[in-house]
Motif scaffolding. Structure first.
Motif, PDB file in Angstrom:
ATOM      1  N   GLN A   1       0.704  -1.270   0.042  1.00 55.42           N
ATOM      2  CA  GLN A   1       0.030  -0.047   0.155  1.00 55.42           C
ATOM      3  C   GLN A   1       0.834   1.002  -0.034  1.00 55.42           C
ATOM      4  OE1 GLN A   1      -2.781  -0.392   3.440  1.00 55.42           O
ATOM      5  NE2 GLN A   1      -3.894  -1.870   2.252  1.00 55.42           N
ATOM      6  N   LEU A   2       2.037   1.187   0.253  1.00 52.80           N
ATOM      7  CA  LEU A   2       3.158   2.280   0.282  1.00 52.80           C
ATOM      8  C   LEU A   2       3.181   3.118  -1.145  1.00 52.80           C
ATOM      9  CD1 LEU A   2       5.945   0.987   2.544  1.00 52.80           C
ATOM     10  CD2 LEU A   2       4.192   2.919   3.026  1.00 52.80           C
ATOM     11  N   PRO A   3       3.400   4.192  -1.340  1.00 59.01           N
ATOM     12  CA  PRO A   3       3.838   4.753  -2.619  1.00 59.01           C
ATOM     13  C   PRO A   3       5.200   4.218  -2.863  1.00 59.01           C
ATOM     14  CG  PRO A   3       3.611   6.639  -0.846  1.00 59.01           C
ATOM     15  CD  PRO A   3       3.285   5.329  -0.108  1.00 59.01           C
ATOM     16  N   PRO A   4       5.604   4.362  -4.259  1.00 58.51           N
ATOM     17  CA  PRO A   4       6.676   3.849  -4.615  1.00 58.51           C
ATOM     18  C   PRO A   4       8.061   4.500  -3.979  1.00 58.51           C
ATOM     19  CG  PRO A   4       5.463   4.287  -6.439  1.00 58.51           C
ATOM     20  CD  PRO A   4       4.626   4.915  -5.418  1.00 58.51           C
ATOM     21  N   ASP A   5       8.020   5.629  -3.486  1.00 59.74           N
ATOM     22  CA  ASP A   5       9.132   6.369  -2.984  1.00 59.74           C
ATOM     23  C   ASP A   5       9.087   5.815  -1.537  1.00 59.74           C
ATOM     24  OD1 ASP A   5       6.627   7.819  -2.229  1.00 59.74           O
ATOM     25  OD2 ASP A   5       7.925   9.504  -1.586  1.00 59.74           O
ATOM     26  N   LYS A   6       8.212   5.735  -0.972  1.00 64.51           N
ATOM     27  CA  LYS A   6       8.465   5.048   0.473  1.00 64.51           C
ATOM     28  C   LYS A   6       8.793   3.538   0.492  1.00 64.51           C
ATOM     29  CE  LYS A   6       6.532   8.310   3.003  1.00 64.51           C
ATOM     30  NZ  LYS A   6       7.246   9.029   3.807  1.00 64.51           N
ATOM     31  N   ARG A   7       8.305   2.934  -0.745  1.00 70.64           N
ATOM     32  CA  ARG A   7       8.971   1.292  -0.969  1.00 70.64           C
ATOM     33  C   ARG A   7      10.504   1.362  -1.203  1.00 70.64           C
ATOM     34  NH1 ARG A   7       4.900  -1.900  -4.964  1.00 70.64           N
ATOM     35  NH2 ARG A   7       2.930  -1.273  -3.945  1.00 70.64           N
ATOM     36  N   GLU A   8      10.722   2.283  -1.836  1.00 70.51           N
ATOM     37  CA  GLU A   8      12.194   2.337  -2.026  1.00 70.51           C
ATOM     38  C   GLU A   8      13.183   2.547  -0.714  1.00 70.51           C
ATOM     39  OE1 GLU A   8      13.372   5.172  -5.059  1.00 70.51           O
ATOM     40  OE2 GLU A   8      11.840   4.177  -6.630  1.00 70.51           O
ATOM     41  N   ALA A   9      12.586   3.498   0.125  1.00 72.94           N
ATOM     42  CA  ALA A   9      13.280   3.669   1.483  1.00 72.94           C
ATOM     43  C   ALA A   9      13.077   2.480   2.160  1.00 72.94           C
ATOM     44  CB  ALA A   9      12.554   4.786   2.181  1.00 72.94           C
ATOM     45  N   VAL A  10      12.056   1.699   2.299  1.00 76.88           N
ATOM     46  CA  VAL A  10      12.080   0.467   3.000  1.00 76.88           C
ATOM     47  C   VAL A  10      13.037  -0.545   2.571  1.00 76.88           C
ATOM     48  CG1 VAL A  10      10.547  -1.616   3.523  1.00 76.88           C
ATOM     49  CG2 VAL A  10       9.584   0.735   3.795  1.00 76.88           C
ATOM     50  N   GLU A  11      13.107  -0.785   1.295  1.00 78.10           N
ATOM     51  CA  GLU A  11      14.058  -1.527   0.405  1.00 78.10           C
ATOM     52  C   GLU A  11      15.512  -1.198   0.794  1.00 78.10           C
ATOM     53  OE1 GLU A  11      12.831  -1.632  -3.715  1.00 78.10           O
ATOM     54  OE2 GLU A  11      10.962  -2.288  -3.127  1.00 78.10           O
ATOM     55  N   ARG A  12      15.829   0.155   0.897  1.00 80.00           N
ATOM     56  CA  ARG A  12      17.237   0.556   1.351  1.00 80.00           C
ATOM     57  C   ARG A  12      17.491   0.109   2.642  1.00 80.00           C
ATOM     58  NH1 ARG A  12      15.828   5.345  -1.452  1.00 80.00           N
ATOM     59  NH2 ARG A  12      15.338   6.221   0.525  1.00 80.00           N
ATOM     60  N   LYS A  13      16.477   0.282   3.474  1.00 78.17           N
ATOM     61  CA  LYS A  13      16.709  -0.017   5.111  1.00 78.17           C
ATOM     62  C   LYS A  13      16.843  -1.306   5.273  1.00 78.17           C
ATOM     63  CE  LYS A  13      14.757   4.377   6.946  1.00 78.17           C
ATOM     64  NZ  LYS A  13      13.557   4.884   8.145  1.00 78.17           N
ATOM     65  N   HIS A  14      16.081  -2.314   4.489  1.00 87.00           N
ATOM     66  CA  HIS A  14      16.069  -3.600   4.789  1.00 87.00           C
ATOM     67  C   HIS A  14      17.573  -4.030   4.269  1.00 87.00           C
ATOM     68  CE1 HIS A  14      14.528  -7.732   5.009  1.00 87.00           C
ATOM     69  NE2 HIS A  14      15.208  -7.749   3.822  1.00 87.00           N
ATOM     70  N   SER A  15      17.996  -3.565   3.184  1.00 82.73           N
ATOM     71  CA  SER A  15      19.154  -3.972   2.426  1.00 82.73           C
ATOM     72  C   SER A  15      20.280  -3.727   3.633  1.00 82.73           C
ATOM     73  CB  SER A  15      19.396  -3.103   1.047  1.00 82.73           C
ATOM     74  OG  SER A  15      20.742  -3.666   0.740  1.00 82.73           O
ATOM     75  N   GLN A  16      20.262  -2.554   4.217  1.00 83.67           N
ATOM     76  CA  GLN A  16      21.052  -2.262   5.100  1.00 83.67           C
ATOM     77  C   GLN A  16      21.151  -3.012   6.579  1.00 83.67           C
ATOM     78  OE1 GLN A  16      20.298   1.827   6.273  1.00 83.67           O
ATOM     79  NE2 GLN A  16      21.332   2.562   4.612  1.00 83.67           N
TER      80      GLN A  16
END
Length: 117
Positions: free
Chosen positions: A79-94
């Motif tokens: 349900q997140l907008p694309p920019d929030k999804r990218e932020a989540v993916e970056r944090k998850h990657s870290q």
């Protein structure tokens, strides 16, 4: 006035009640207190499966509570907008790159922060 004549003695109802009570107790004893059923992998939407792909092999061995938690997280993510999804993916990657000790420290920090809020 005479009391009615009984031609057949009444059978005591206690044995019948006891039998019914025993059946009810057995039925309750064999039913989990909080019936939980998991979600099959096929019941997940294609989008949910995509988000949860890394759990595919182990999905059936996860508890129903774990499955629900992961599914709810996937639904929130979708349900997140694309920019929030990218932020989540970056944090998850870290997070994935952290050592087990660093992850534990982060979890403790997160728990403390949530207790304060």
């Amino acid at each position: 006035m005479k009391p009615p004549i009984r031609t057949k003695p009444e059978a005591p109802c206690w044995p019948r009640l006891a039998g019914m009570l025993l059946i009810a107790i057995l039925a309750l004893a064999t039913t989990p207190a909080h019936s939980e059923s998991g979600v099959s992998w096929q019941a997940l939407s294609k989008e949910e499966q995509s988000v949860l792909a890394k759990y595919h092999e182990d999905w059936s061995s996860l508890s129903p509570a774990q499955q629900r938690k992961l599914r709810n997280g996937a639904r929130q993510y979708l349900q997140l907008p694309p920019d929030k999804r990218e932020a989540v993916e970056r944090k998850h990657s870290q997070y994935e790159k952290m050592s087990p000790r660093e992850r534990e420290q982060l979890r403790k920090k997160y728990r403390r922060k949530n207790k304060e809020d």
